[in-house]
Design an enzyme around this catalytic site. Structure first.
Site, PDB file in Angstrom:
ATOM      1  CB  CYS A  59      38.637  43.701  33.464  1.00 29.04           C
ATOM      2  SG  CYS A  59      38.366  44.821  34.783  1.00 29.04           S
ATOM      3  CG  HIS A 107      52.694  43.675  43.595  1.00 29.79           C
ATOM      4  ND1 HIS A 107      52.225  44.647  42.902  1.00 29.79           N
ATOM      5  CD2 HIS A 107      52.342  42.566  42.804  1.00 29.79           C
ATOM      6  CE1 HIS A 107      51.698  45.057  41.757  1.00 29.79           C
ATOM      7  NE2 HIS A 107      51.448  42.963  41.370  1.00 29.79           N
TER       8      HIS A 107
END
Length: 448
Positions: A59, A107
């Site tokens: 999401c 990351h």
């Protein structure tokens, strides 16, 4: 970092967007279902410079991790793959980011460790990274590099959760939604709530609402039996999904958390519900991406709509408690980066070393068969001795060349050794002719 052959290097890259770079109205247009991801990965070979790929879509983020060539056109191929996956041709460069090689590794490790999440310390993202990798692996879209990288990322996420207290008292999105409702009403003890959805997030929301004193919960879900099951779990009442807002006269809070690809709350039905309520305020908290509540609903008098991005202020109130733990997590991540950096530098030689090992073993097996054919009286135990001896001869002969090759990885001598070994042992000419046994040897060596 990871070379294939002279003049053609491979690059590790991630292309994507997340809650820090794009608002929910942009993110929802690029949310990918598992089926869409599976279909896209099955067509990966059509994007020639993209050699491996894993898609992480939640999401709060949509990202593609990939191994690509180092040419500018290869970056374009990755963008085309992204566009085809999402089905969008709109230019959204201002919302997107790209990291390569070590920055990409860092990351991913931060994502798996929940340091890049809206809620620092939340536990759901590690499972989502695992599921994304498993889906890509099952689709045949990963190989040595991404297999190595994602296994290490998952290990890093686990280390962070076990060696720090970053997850201790970590708020969840559902908790933040309930806290937002409490901030609005002051107390929830006189309120009822309607929840659209019956998944894990919806369950957590119901649990948090009851914990804050909500007197009754209604549950609406596409599958009525799931709504009834969840309602029974929390002492609530199931209502029809398509007419869920008919329960609105009895509720003050509507929380939506479905996986629907379209709006499930529309202005016309909300307007009708507000007439039946006699003008009493109604609050929608939409924690779904794509959004469940049509933005036009917020224009109706007496209605307030919050989406997942509005929860950030609530989350920020609790962020300071975990900053020290986040710092320790960053130390763990840097340790893991150093470990995988050393491992990845040898991947450029793995095909060469596998071919050399395979070539030597094919010769060993051929000569052993010839020798055993001339010694028919050897029993099984004696044949086993001969087999072991031949393996040890090959292993000891290759030991020092393999050590030299490993030592050259990542140095200016690397290409010299690749060329020299290919020339001396004619390794360039045997790859296509490998037998099934040879292929198995290749994979065994690569794993070692």
């Amino acid at each position: 970092m990871m070379k294939r052959r002279r003049g053609c290097e491979m690059q590790l890259a991630v292309l994507g967007l997340n809650h820090k770079t794009a608002p929910v109205e942009v993110r929802e247009r690029f949310t990918l279902s598992k089926e869409k991801v599976r279909r896209g990965l099955q067509h990966l070979r059509e994007y020639d410079p993209v050699h491996e790929a894993v898609i992480v879509s939640t999401c709060n983020r949509s990202e593609v991790y990939a191994i690509v060539g180092d040419e500018a056109t290869d970056g374009d191929a990755l963008y085309r793959f992204w566009s085809d996956m999402t089905g969008s041709r709109e230019k959204i460069d201002e919302y997107m980011y790209t990291f390569t090689d070590e920055a990409c590794i860092r990351h991913l490790f931060r994502v798996a460790s929940s340091l890049d999440s809206l809620v620092i310390g939340e536990g759901q993202i590690l499972s989502q990274v695992k599921d994304a990798y498993a889906l890509a692996h099952a689709a045949g879209a990963t190989s040595t590099v991404l297999n190595t990288l994602f296994h290490r990322a998952i290990t890093t996420g686990k280390r962070v959760r076990t060696e720090t207290r970053i997850a201790f008292n970590a708020v969840s999105v559902s908790y933040a939604a309930v806290e937002l409702a409490r901030d609005i009403f002051g107390t929830l003890e006189a309120s009822s709530a309607l929840i659209f959805g019956a998944g894990k997030m919806a369950e957590l929301t119901a649990e948090n609402l009851l914990g804050r004193g909500v007197k009754k919960i209604y549950v609406a879900n596409h599958h009525r039996e799931k709504a009834e099951e969840m309602a029974a779990q929390f002492g609530g009442e199931a209502v029809d999904f398509d007419s869920g807002l008919e329960a609105a006269p009895d509720v003050d809070i509507v929380v939506t958390s479905t996986g629907a690809p379209h709006y499930v709350i529309h202005p016309w039905e909300t307007q009708r519900a507000m007439r039946e309520r006699g003008g009493r305020p109604l609050v929608f908290i939409d924690i779904a991406v794509p959004r469940d509540v049509d933005p036009d609903v917020s224009d109706i008098q007496g209605v307030t709509v919050y989406n997942i991005d509005d929860l950030e202020e609530v989350v920020d109130e609790h962020k300071q408690e975990r900053q020290k733990e986040a710092h320790q997590a960053e130390v763990i991540i840097e340790e893991e980066i150093a470990a995988i950096r050393e491992k990845l530098q040898y991947l450029s030689f793995q095909p060469l070393m596998a071919r050399l090992s395979n070539r030597a073993d094919k010769i060993r097996r051929r000569e052993l068969r010839r020798a055993l054919g001339k010694l028919p009286r050897l029993d099984a135990a004696e044949q086993k001795v001969m087999e072991h001896m031949s393996r040890m001869i090959v292993r000891k002969l290759l030991r020092f060349p393999m050590m030299e090759i490993n030592a050259a990885a990542g140095t200016e001598r690397e290409q010299f050794y690749i060329d020299a070994m290919n020339s001396l042992f004619k390794l360039d000419f045997i790859g296509e002719a490998e037998t099934a046994d040879g292929e198995n040897d290749h994979h065994r060596y690569a794993q070692q």
